[in-house]
Design an enzyme around this catalytic site. Structure first.
Site, PDB file in Angstrom:
ATOM      1  N   LYS A   1      -7.601 -13.220   0.763  1.00  7.62           N
ATOM      2  CA  LYS A   1      -7.916 -12.031   1.549  1.00  7.62           C
ATOM      3  C   LYS A   1      -9.349 -11.575   1.303  1.00  7.62           C
ATOM      4  CE  LYS A   1      -3.078 -10.648   1.652  1.00  7.62           C
ATOM      5  NZ  LYS A   1      -1.995  -9.898   0.983  1.00  7.62           N
TER       6      LYS A   1
ATOM      7  N   GLN B   1      -1.192  -5.498  -3.741  1.00  4.85           N
ATOM      8  CA  GLN B   1      -0.500  -6.774  -3.636  1.00  4.85           C
ATOM      9  C   GLN B   1       0.883  -6.660  -4.269  1.00  4.85           C
ATOM     10  OE1 GLN B   1      -1.563  -9.594  -1.989  1.00  4.85           O
ATOM     11  NE2 GLN B   1       0.490 -10.363  -2.397  1.00  4.85           N
TER      12      GLN B   1
ATOM     13  N   ASP C   1      -2.481  -1.562   5.094  1.00  5.84           N
ATOM     14  CA  ASP C   1      -1.397  -2.542   5.030  1.00  5.84           C
ATOM     15  C   ASP C   1      -0.105  -1.979   5.625  1.00  5.84           C
ATOM     16  OD1 ASP C   1      -0.527  -5.096   4.399  1.00  5.84           O
ATOM     17  OD2 ASP C   1       0.132  -4.572   2.386  1.00  5.84           O
TER      18      ASP C   1
END
Length: 288
Positions: free
Chosen positions: A58, A102, A125
């Site tokens: 990413k 994450q 996200d």
């Protein structure tokens, strides 16, 4: 002599590249006009090899799109309170425009509490309750990246969802549930299925659109796909295997996503696009 039709592949790699290129143009404009480049902060607890790889990938994509990245690596022993403190600090840092935690973070971490420490305007996200509520009520906000990528794929391939029966197999808070809400917003009739669904095959056979997002390799059999259906495989299992038995589904579906190369690239592309959008809003360049 009989002929077997083969589904058209939904190329997520190509579409994702286009989305990232558009994000890069916007990022450059933001940097030129404000003197500040969009910045995504990535937070990783521990050193799980898969998570380390995902974060590295990413960050590399960020660099290509002209998005700065700030990485915070926390030890595996980090507590929920410590993680919340880190995310809270990033939420008030004006130099950070988007935050990615994450996950999974480890069994000792209360992930929901951690997600909720992310400011809604930086939740690129789409993992907070605020984001899910905004999505559900069709209000401004950021969508979960994988469902958002799925919807962009469906749009790119001109899939008319109005009145269609969409079956979502999976009910996770950041994939199955928001995917169903997004489909509903496009006037599809949505059925959620999960591990306790009775006679899953019978329900899948009625679907005009199947979204497989349960994390079980080849759970959806090809013979259960309605001829001409659209199949979105959001599963990713060891050995590059999705949740759909791809080879058999290929002969029945009209459109199908490959694994890899379908939904996966779209997830990262939406993350980057939403990071740029977040930066534009925070820096006074809101485009919508």
């Amino acid at each position: 002599m009989s002929t077997t039709q083969t589904a058209q592949l939904m190329d997520g790699t190509h579409l994702a590249k286009r989305i990232v290129e558009e994000a890069a143009v916007k990022a450059a404009e933001i940097s030129h006009r404000t003197g500040s480049s969009p910045c995504l902060a990535t937070v990783l607890v521990g050193e799980d090899p898969a998570s380390v790889t995902y974060v590295r990938m990413k960050r590399a994509r960020c660099a290509k799109a002209g998005i700065r990245s700030r990485h915070i690596a926390l030890p595996a022993a980090t507590t929920t309170a410590e993680l919340i403190d880190t995310l809270s600090d990033l939420s008030v840092d004006p130099d950070v425009h988007g935050i990615l935690l994450q996950h999974p973070c480890g069994p000792h971490i209360d992930e929901r509490a951690a997600f909720e420490a992310i400011a809604p305007e930086k939740d690129v996200d789409g993992v907070t309750m605020h984001s899910f509520a905004a999505l559900s009520f069709a209000l401004p906000g950021f969508v979960s990246c994988t469902p958002g990528g799925i919807m962009r794929l469906l749009e790119a391939y001109d899939v008319d969802l109005a009145g269609k029966h969409a079956v979502v197999v999976g009910r996770s808070a950041i994939l199955g549930k928001p995917a169903g809400m997004l489909l509903l917003a496009k006037d599809a009739t949505v059925t959620y299925c999960h591990s306790r669904t009775t006679d899953l095959s019978a329900i899948v056979r009625e679907a005009d659109v199947v979204v497989a997002a349960v994390g079980r390799p080849r759970l959806i059999r090809g013979e259960d796909i309605k001829p001409g259906a659209v199949v979105i495989d959001a599963g990713y299992n060891p050995g590059n295997v999705g949740d759909v038995d791809y080879d058999t589904a290929l002969t029945r579906a009209r459109l199908i996503t490959p694994v890899p190369g379908g939904v996966g690239p779209m997830t990262i592309a939406v993350l980057l696009a939403q990071t740029v959008e977040a930066a534009a809003k925070q820096l006074g360049m809101q485009r919508r």
